[in-house]
Design a protein around this motif. Sequence first.
Motif, PDB file in Angstrom:
ATOM      1  N   ASP A  80       0.825  -1.207   0.000  1.00 21.38           N
ATOM      2  CA  ASP A  80       0.000   0.000   0.000  1.00 21.38           C
ATOM      3  C   ASP A  80       0.858   1.256   0.000  1.00 21.38           C
ATOM      4  N   GLU A  81       1.998   1.190   0.712  1.00 24.32           N
ATOM      5  CA  GLU A  81       2.893   2.342   0.765  1.00 24.32           C
ATOM      6  C   GLU A  81       3.374   2.720  -0.643  1.00 24.32           C
TER       7      GLU A  81
ATOM      8  N   SER B 288       0.058   3.424  -3.389  1.00 22.76           N
ATOM      9  CA  SER B 288      -0.697   4.643  -3.131  1.00 22.76           C
ATOM     10  C   SER B 288       0.055   5.890  -3.584  1.00 22.76           C
ATOM     11  N   ARG B 289       1.351   5.758  -3.900  1.00 19.42           N
ATOM     12  CA  ARG B 289       2.154   6.886  -4.361  1.00 19.42           C
ATOM     13  C   ARG B 289       2.300   6.909  -5.889  1.00 19.42           C
TER      14      ARG B 289
ATOM     15  N   ARG C 205      -9.049   0.414  -4.131  1.00 18.78           N
ATOM     16  CA  ARG C 205      -8.021   0.584  -3.095  1.00 18.78           C
ATOM     17  C   ARG C 205      -7.123   1.781  -3.373  1.00 18.78           C
ATOM     18  N   TYR C 206      -6.951   2.124  -4.649  1.00 23.51           N
ATOM     19  CA  TYR C 206      -6.066   3.241  -5.003  1.00 23.51           C
ATOM     20  C   TYR C 206      -6.829   4.211  -5.910  1.00 23.51           C
TER      21      TYR C 206
END
Length: 464
Positions: free
Chosen positions: A176-177, A180-181, A207-208
């Motif tokens: 996720d880290e 998400s970027r 989710r994103y």
Amino acid sequence: MFKSLFGSLTGKGQAQEVKESREVKTAASAPAAESGDNLALPHTLGFVTHQPLHDLQQRVVGYEFMVRDTVKRRESSAGQWLQFDRLMISTLVNMDVFRLLNSRRALVHVSTLSLQDASLEAFPSDRVYFVLNPAIDDPVSHTTIALIDQHRAQGRRFALEPSLFDRRVLPEALQDELFSRIDLLILDFSGAADEVLAPFMDQMLARYPAARWYARNIGSSEDFDVCVKTPGAAKRFVLFQGAFLTAVRSQSAGKADASQMRVLEIMRLLRAGAETQEIDAQFKLDSVLLFKLLRFINSPANGLSRKVMSIEESLLLLGRESLFKWLTLLLFTSRKDDGRSVALLERSLFRARFMETLGKLGGNNRLECEHLFLTGMFSLLDALMHVEMASALSPLDLPPTVADALLNQRGMFAPYLALAISAEQDNADRIVALAELLKLAPADVNKAHIDAMVWAQEILQQSE
């Protein structure tokens, strides 16, 4: 939608463009960091292929650049990855690919290891997305995430293909880290069905939500429809690439475009040696066709000494062969200027110019180079008109060498057409074999490649 993803143009002047280009060249020419993993790489890498990127209306809005050589990057160590990335950046800069990006964007591949490379800081952040590739022996870490944050704070944007970042290179706790970027997530339709469906099954779209999606290697109009019509996905997919654009779709009888039929008739008359008055009479039945033709011919990119104002002047100044060449453009623009037709025109222009230039490099005479241009221009006529190539060419009396290349993939022009198509399809082995067959150096092919892309853009932009 695409504008919201890539942002608006900055309106930088020519001086700023030159300044940025010099900055990139300076950074890219700096010595690579020393490593114990010295890989025997050439001064600049081999063939560069371009993947045209399309928006929802199928217009060309950017390019994905791939540099191909015999180096097996996935089997390389971290130090070798760094060397490869530096040489890749140098190759793109030496080719001056930024000429293509005045109104478009580029996706440039780098490894996660190169996030510390100062060369990235010189790339124009408003026009380039960095596509991150994983290095097997150097998994994503908190340091990787921190470096991405530093780049994002300076306006840089990133893309990646989630299926490449499995647990070997991306710890589950950091998934996720990382994702998400990322601004652009890539879905490759050439993969196995379960891999293509996995992002949907994992609810990655939900989710994103900040990320947009790029659908790569779309092979058919049906796959394209999956992206643009699937509930929840249609508003998220913004980039598309693949053979779907050139796929021939069946067309009902009686639906042939009247303007295209008129252009084909004019071309037939021209090849048959008809009188100027007879050709001019056809244009008088559709004055818009004449306007469009003169707009193309008088484009500054063609460098004519004076403007052409009539068919008679066109024949006197250009000759029948050259006028026939420019008439092919009307086949793509005679009807409503939908995104697909314009994209097919741009690709045909690229092929035509690319093949003509390679012919000149190979020592072909003027007429042969003209016919190479025609071969490239007609190579997508079947996709444009949604009929088999033989039917599309039947009204025309094409030179035997052109017809043989288009219909049978044989003859002296066939390798040139195959090389142009292979460059679009990212077929590295085929590119190398064909270039060797034609006795062309990679550097010459690369330059002809970019020059042809720029020329096709200029023809379209200056004729609007």
